[in-house]
Design an enzyme around this catalytic site. Sequence first.
Site, mmCIF file in Angstrom:
data_model
loop_
_atom_site.group_PDB
_atom_site.id
_atom_site.type_symbol
_atom_site.label_atom_id
_atom_site.label_comp_id
_atom_site.label_asym_id
_atom_site.label_seq_id
_atom_site.Cartn_x
_atom_site.Cartn_y
_atom_site.Cartn_z
ATOM 1 N N LYS A 224 93.830 53.554 2.654
ATOM 2 C CA LYS A 224 95.030 54.088 2.007
ATOM 3 C C LYS A 224 95.600 55.280 2.766
ATOM 4 C CE LYS A 224 95.043 51.534 -1.984
ATOM 5 N NZ LYS A 224 94.464 51.621 -3.347
ATOM 6 N N ARG A 259 86.352 48.928 -3.859
ATOM 7 C CA ARG A 259 87.185 47.838 -3.332
ATOM 8 C C ARG A 259 87.502 48.168 -1.879
ATOM 9 N NH1 ARG A 259 92.633 47.016 -2.685
ATOM 10 N NH2 ARG A 259 93.388 44.883 -2.956
HETATM 11 C C1 YH5 Z 1 93.439 49.481 -5.992
HETATM 12 O O1 YH5 Z 1 93.355 50.637 -5.568
HETATM 13 N N1 YH5 Z 1 95.069 48.493 -4.302
HETATM 14 S S1 YH5 Z 1 96.711 46.689 -3.062
HETATM 15 C C2 YH5 Z 1 98.094 50.498 1.356
HETATM 16 C C3 YH5 Z 1 97.226 50.669 2.425
HETATM 17 C C4 YH5 Z 1 95.968 50.102 2.373
HETATM 18 C C5 YH5 Z 1 95.598 49.355 1.283
HETATM 19 C C6 YH5 Z 1 98.722 52.038 3.643
HETATM 20 N N2 YH5 Z 1 95.130 46.462 -5.223
HETATM 21 C C7 YH5 Z 1 94.255 48.485 -5.394
HETATM 22 O O2 YH5 Z 1 94.922 47.911 -0.980
HETATM 23 N N3 YH5 Z 1 93.578 46.870 -7.036
HETATM 24 C C8 YH5 Z 1 95.597 47.258 -4.245
HETATM 25 O O3 YH5 Z 1 97.515 51.384 3.549
HETATM 26 C C9 YH5 Z 1 94.292 47.221 -5.952
HETATM 27 N N4 YH5 Z 1 92.735 49.085 -7.095
HETATM 28 C C10 YH5 Z 1 92.809 47.817 -7.600
HETATM 29 N N5 YH5 Z 1 92.081 47.533 -8.685
HETATM 30 C C11 YH5 Z 1 97.037 48.094 -2.017
HETATM 31 C C12 YH5 Z 1 96.040 48.333 -0.934
HETATM 32 C C13 YH5 Z 1 96.476 49.162 0.227
HETATM 33 C C14 YH5 Z 1 97.733 49.746 0.277
#
Ligand code: YH5
Length: 287
Positions: A224, A259
């Site tokens: 993130k 996750r």
């Molecule tokens: C979450 O925290 N996140 S989708 C931006 C990124 C890297 C990764 C800029 N679904 C979550 O993973 N479900 C997502 O770099 C989720 N908890 C739960 N339960 C976004 C994501 C991501 C976004």
Amino acid sequence: MTASLWRTSRFAIDLARPQVMGIVNVTPDSFSDGGAHASTGAALRHCIQLLEEGADILDIGGESTRPGSPAVPLDEELARVVPVVREAARLGVPVSVDTYKPEVMRAVLDAGADIVNDIWALRRPGAVEVVASHPACGVCLMHMHRDPQTMQMAPMSGDVVPVVREFLEERTAALTERGVAPERIVLDPGVGFGKTVEQNFALLARQGELLMSGRPLLAGWSRKSSLGAVTGIDAAGERMVPSVAAAVLAADRGAAIVRVHDVRETVAALAVWRAMKQEHRGKDSRQ
Ligand code: YH5
């Protein structure tokens, strides 16, 4: 501390040790004219690889929910996700699906999914009904401020920790009032969903306050942008080390599930953390 369980369609997941949820994105394969088949195969290979690396749960998603990403139409999301879920459900581990669309929830539960993972915490019309009418599926309720298109334009103000906690408690009550057993519910502070960098880290530092809600926590720090902000690593794909650090910190503060994209590295780091915890508690009173 009593060991808790997460009840899901086919599995009662033992949360005595932190569980690693591996992220599987099903995206269209632009290099192939095989369409849905090509992306199904690639996603399934990814599922199998994550299991070999030690994933406890698979989280399959057909829509990128990065800030500002376009929404994927319902039929496209169904075409991407359902075939993968049908196959992944035969791999012997709980299968979660990252979706906020009630039609997708219903279809994946019919296809054998065990868990609904909803960044909207079942606030979209019809979503509560899908989970409440299912006899046993698990559900992860995540806090999000505003919506994926606008959340970063006006992040939350003030002390986020009690706001997130009250939201998660309200959503838990909305579900239990509809007859969903609390043992089916896991909560998630929603790292990066409409929060500033400082607010995300406050949610990590004070994760204990969220645990007071009484349900297990899932933490999703992997790759993130807050990790980019504090490390100077701009490319999300290069944030493995900070992601592993955040997963260990979240586990140490009581997260039951992390996750992650980088399963192998997270599993190894958590083994070190667990060895420390076991010695700290005494080997014979492991809980
Ligand atoms: C979450 O925290 N996140 S989708 C931006 C990124 C890297 C990764 C800029 N679904 C979550 O993973 N479900 C997502 O770099 C989720 N908890 C739960 N339960 C976004 C994501 C991501 C976004």
